[in-house]
Design a protein around this motif. Structure first.
Motif, PDB file in Angstrom:
ATOM      1  N   THR A 169       0.974  -1.416  -0.202  1.00  0.00           N
ATOM      2  CA  THR A 169       0.301   0.178   0.062  1.00  0.00           C
ATOM      3  C   THR A 169       0.578   1.424   0.166  1.00  0.00           C
ATOM      4  N   THR A 170       0.407   2.347  -0.111  1.00  0.00           N
ATOM      5  CA  THR A 170       1.314   3.385  -0.628  1.00  0.00           C
ATOM      6  C   THR A 170      -0.163   4.531  -0.924  1.00  0.00           C
ATOM      7  N   ARG A 171       0.553   5.701  -0.011  1.00  0.00           N
ATOM      8  CA  ARG A 171      -0.180   6.722  -0.657  1.00  0.00           C
ATOM      9  C   ARG A 171       0.470   7.464  -1.570  1.00  0.00           C
ATOM     10  N   ILE A 172       0.989   8.261  -2.359  1.00  0.00           N
ATOM     11  CA  ILE A 172       1.374   8.048  -3.571  1.00  0.00           C
ATOM     12  C   ILE A 172       1.017   8.397  -4.829  1.00  0.00           C
ATOM     13  N   LYS A 173       0.567   9.070  -5.404  1.00  0.00           N
ATOM     14  CA  LYS A 173      -0.115   9.067  -7.059  1.00  0.00           C
ATOM     15  C   LYS A 173       0.995   8.969  -7.631  1.00  0.00           C
ATOM     16  N   ASP A 174       1.110   7.357  -8.608  1.00  0.00           N
ATOM     17  CA  ASP A 174       2.317   7.776  -9.823  1.00  0.00           C
ATOM     18  C   ASP A 174       2.162   6.783 -10.724  1.00  0.00           C
ATOM     19  N   LYS A 175       1.344   6.858 -11.707  1.00  0.00           N
ATOM     20  CA  LYS A 175       1.493   5.559 -12.627  1.00  0.00           C
ATOM     21  C   LYS A 175       2.319   4.666 -12.120  1.00  0.00           C
ATOM     22  N   ARG A 176       3.777   4.657 -11.869  1.00  0.00           N
ATOM     23  CA  ARG A 176       4.791   3.560 -12.011  1.00  0.00           C
ATOM     24  C   ARG A 176       4.374   2.783  -9.998  1.00  0.00           C
ATOM     25  N   CYS A 177       3.410   2.954  -9.459  1.00  0.00           N
ATOM     26  CA  CYS A 177       3.060   2.159  -8.899  1.00  0.00           C
ATOM     27  C   CYS A 177       2.308   0.571  -9.101  1.00  0.00           C
ATOM     28  N   THR A 194      -2.654  -7.069  -7.324  1.00  0.00           N
ATOM     29  CA  THR A 194      -2.683  -6.489  -8.829  1.00  0.00           C
ATOM     30  C   THR A 194      -4.265  -4.979  -8.294  1.00  0.00           C
ATOM     31  N   TYR A 195      -5.082  -5.470  -7.390  1.00  0.00           N
ATOM     32  CA  TYR A 195      -6.377  -4.911  -7.738  1.00  0.00           C
ATOM     33  C   TYR A 195      -6.639  -5.651  -5.723  1.00  0.00           C
ATOM     34  N   ASP A 196      -6.145  -5.900  -5.339  1.00  0.00           N
ATOM     35  CA  ASP A 196      -6.302  -5.743  -3.784  1.00  0.00           C
ATOM     36  C   ASP A 196      -6.737  -4.681  -3.483  1.00  0.00           C
ATOM     37  N   GLY A 197      -7.267  -3.760  -2.386  1.00  0.00           N
ATOM     38  CA  GLY A 197      -7.391  -2.465  -1.731  1.00  0.00           C
ATOM     39  C   GLY A 197      -6.372  -2.821  -0.607  1.00  0.00           C
ATOM     40  N   LYS A 198      -5.915  -3.814  -0.450  1.00  0.00           N
ATOM     41  CA  LYS A 198      -4.301  -3.213   1.096  1.00  0.00           C
ATOM     42  C   LYS A 198      -3.855  -4.665   0.630  1.00  0.00           C
ATOM     43  N   PRO A 199      -3.010  -4.764  -0.700  1.00  0.00           N
ATOM     44  CA  PRO A 199      -2.414  -5.815  -1.317  1.00  0.00           C
ATOM     45  C   PRO A 199      -0.787  -6.305  -0.383  1.00  0.00           C
ATOM     46  N   HIS A 200      -0.892  -6.842  -0.578  1.00  0.00           N
ATOM     47  CA  HIS A 200       0.540  -7.425   1.030  1.00  0.00           C
ATOM     48  C   HIS A 200       0.971  -9.016   0.050  1.00  0.00           C
ATOM     49  N   ILE A 201       2.613  -9.076  -0.199  1.00  0.00           N
ATOM     50  CA  ILE A 201       2.843 -10.690  -0.803  1.00  0.00           C
ATOM     51  C   ILE A 201       3.100 -11.516   0.293  1.00  0.00           C
ATOM     52  N   GLY A 202       3.283 -10.834   1.943  1.00  0.00           N
ATOM     53  CA  GLY A 202       4.036 -11.899   2.262  1.00  0.00           C
ATOM     54  C   GLY A 202       5.616 -12.315   2.619  1.00  0.00           C
ATOM     55  N   THR A 203       6.301 -12.004   3.540  1.00  0.00           N
ATOM     56  CA  THR A 203       7.419 -12.542   3.442  1.00  0.00           C
ATOM     57  C   THR A 203       7.993 -13.639   3.025  1.00  0.00           C
ATOM     58  N   ASP A 204       7.051 -15.216   2.796  1.00  0.00           N
ATOM     59  CA  ASP A 204       7.508 -16.398   2.828  1.00  0.00           C
ATOM     60  C   ASP A 204       7.479 -16.056   0.843  1.00  0.00           C
TER      61      ASP A 204
END
Length: 531
Positions: A169-177, A194-204
């Protein structure tokens, strides 16, 4: 060209396959008329706990889409022109040596990948180990207290974010996100990021993604040197000429400095070389642990534990009477608190979750803002000394060997040492001892935390007055300095030096650091031609 539809609602017990049908109904066409369908955004709406829903945005392609969208005249339906990716045109200048990237965290990794894929053959210097060896080294520290000063939770391939929740997640607005998310997905992260509102990968998962990106950099002509430390800069007439790595001089006229927020010895070297930097505000506090089930019930009510929801998170903020910000930071559902020290006899905590977030405890930093008025001295490095002082106090308070001081929140509020745990047990390794955490925190931070916990209890029942515990201390929320740079993203005092990412004070998380790394690499590409 495509149609974007916002605010499509799926109730918690509805099947996801209905989303496409809902889009067709919104457009007043049959589902069979939809040629392409893509979920753009999915977020949980838990404002009414008896009616939790998912709010979605989708992209649809169909025949006559522009005419159809204009005809419907619905604020939730709009035409989106396909915007082609901006082409980065290489410059004309000739490099006298390949670009060097210091650091293989998100900023350095994406800068290196971008340069390598475009023929610039970057040399990447990383003081820590590759992720496979680093994981073993970190696990040994957690189990025994044996700290490797060069390869640990802060240093090594993937950066500090590798041993975290992998939040995107990030608060910046940038097309590179979007490019960053797509890249993570392409190299092994779950597509849902790519579409989840609060995306996370997990350390694994993040460990696999980092390894795959490393291999791509190498395949594309880049070189990565692990266990290789930047020790000095060779500067002539305010122009970078070379770097000293493990005692050897390497010619370099373009250096991307992506050192992360904990490279204190590197900051000290830069200060000696008169690289201009300023002290920067950050925040310190503690790691909080609660029962994940308790957080789920507070956030989701009767739907707590529903398989579509997963473990609940939270975000809490409060402004103290003195004007300081108190807030939760890096919340890790179903995770654990980890030892994150990078210096001897100094104790630091962080939080971590695996992708499934299936452990018993929820944890989060709860921190209080501190700034120049709290630091002593005139040096731009005075924030570092502030961090060190309290990390060393925490180490001594815990009893040594990186054992951490721990306390029930309700006892912290009543200013008494805890004597027994309730249902929540600490996850921090190598171990914990009951102590009064007021003894390793500034008085202003103590009062801020106490005020914040009382306020947070009103938001989440049982947050402060239940069995929740705090483990000390959390100090590495962001860089304590900012390395000043110009509009070309170069240091204002050394030509050819490009400070970027969290360590330079220009990012605050995996995505924003990666974006800053990309921007820096783009600037080099625009000025120089490939090797």
């Amino acid at each position: 060209m495509a149609i974007r539809i916002n605010n499509l609602i799926i109730n918690i017990d509805e099947d996801w396959v209905k989303l496409k049908n809902k889009a067709a109904q919104k457009l007043r066409i049959s589902e069979g008329d939809i040629e392409e369908f893509k979920i753009l955004r999915k977020s949980i709406d838990a404002r009414r706990k008896n009616n939790i829903r998912f709010n979605c945005s989708v992209e649809v392609s169909c025949h006559g889409e522009k005419k159809l969208a204009l005809k419907l005249s619905d604020k939730d339906i709009k035409i989106e022109e396909k915007i082609s990716e901006e082409e980065i045109v290489s410059g004309k200048k000739k490099m006298s040596s390949r670009p060097v990237v210091v650091g293989m965290g998100p900023a350095g990794m994406f800068a290196g990948l971008f340069l390598a894929e475009r023929g610039y053959r970057p040399l990447i210097i990383e003081r820590g180990e590759r992720i496979e060896d680093r994981t073993k080294t970190v696990n040994e520290f957690w189990n025994t207290g044996k700290l490797d000063l060069e390869s640990n939770v802060q240093f090594g391939e993937g950066g500090a974010g590798t041993f975290s929740d992998g939040k995107l997640t990030t608060r910046i607005k940038d097309k590179r996100c979007d490019f960053i998310l797509d890249t993570f997905s392409r190299y092994g992260a779950p597509d849902e990021i790519t579409y989840d509102g609060k995306p996370h990968i997990g350390t694994d998962n993040l460990k696999l993604v980092v390894k795959n990106i490393r291999n791509k950099i190498l395949e594309s002509g880049g070189e990565i040197l692990f266990k290789s430390k930047l020790e000095d800069l060779v500067i002539e007439n305010k122009k970078l000429k070379a770097v000293i790595v493990n005692g050897s001089e390497i010619h370099c006229d373009n250096l991307i400095l992506a050192i992360g927020h904990s490279s204190r010895d590197t900051y000290e070297m830069l200060f000696r070389r008169e690289v201009f930097m300023e002290p920067k505000a950050f925040a310190i506090g503690v790691r909080v642990e609660h029962s994940q089930h308790m957080i789920d019930v507070n956030q989701y009510g009767k739907f707590a534990g529903h398989p579509k929801l997963g473990p609940a998170d939270y975000k809490l903020t409060h402004k103290s009477k003195s004007g300081r910000g108190i807030y939760s930071f890096c919340m890790c559902p179903g995770g654990k608190v980890v030892a994150a020290a990078s210096e001897e006899k100094a104790l630091v905590t962080n939080g971590m979750s695996y992708y499934n977030r299936n452990l018993d405890n929820a944890n989060s930093a709860v921190v209080v803002t501190v700034g120049e008025k709290d630091f002593q001295g005139d040096s731009p490095l005075k924030g570092i000394e502030f961090q060190r002082y309290y990390e060393r106090l925490a180490y001594k308070l815990g009893g040594g060997n990186y054992t951490a001081p721990v306390q029930l929140i309700r006892d912290f509020l009543r200013e008494r040492v805890s004597t027994a745990f309730g249902k929540v047990r600490p996850t921090y390794m190598p171990g914990c001892e009951f102590r009064d955490l007021r003894q390793c925190l500034p008085a202003e931070v103590v009062s801020g935390l106490q005020e914040g916990f009382v306020h947070f209890e009103k938001k989440i029942e049982g947050y402060a007055e239940g069995d929740g515990i705090i483990t000390g201390i959390e100090t590495r929320t962001s860089a304590p300095v900012r390395i000043m740079r110009n509009s070309n993203l170069e240091s204002i005092s050394v030509d050819g030096l490009y400070p970027c990412g969290e360590g330079a004070g220009y990012a605050g998380g995996i995505i924003s650091a990666a974006v800053d790394g990309l921007k820096t690499a783009e600037n080099i590409i625009k000025n120089y031609r490939p090797l």
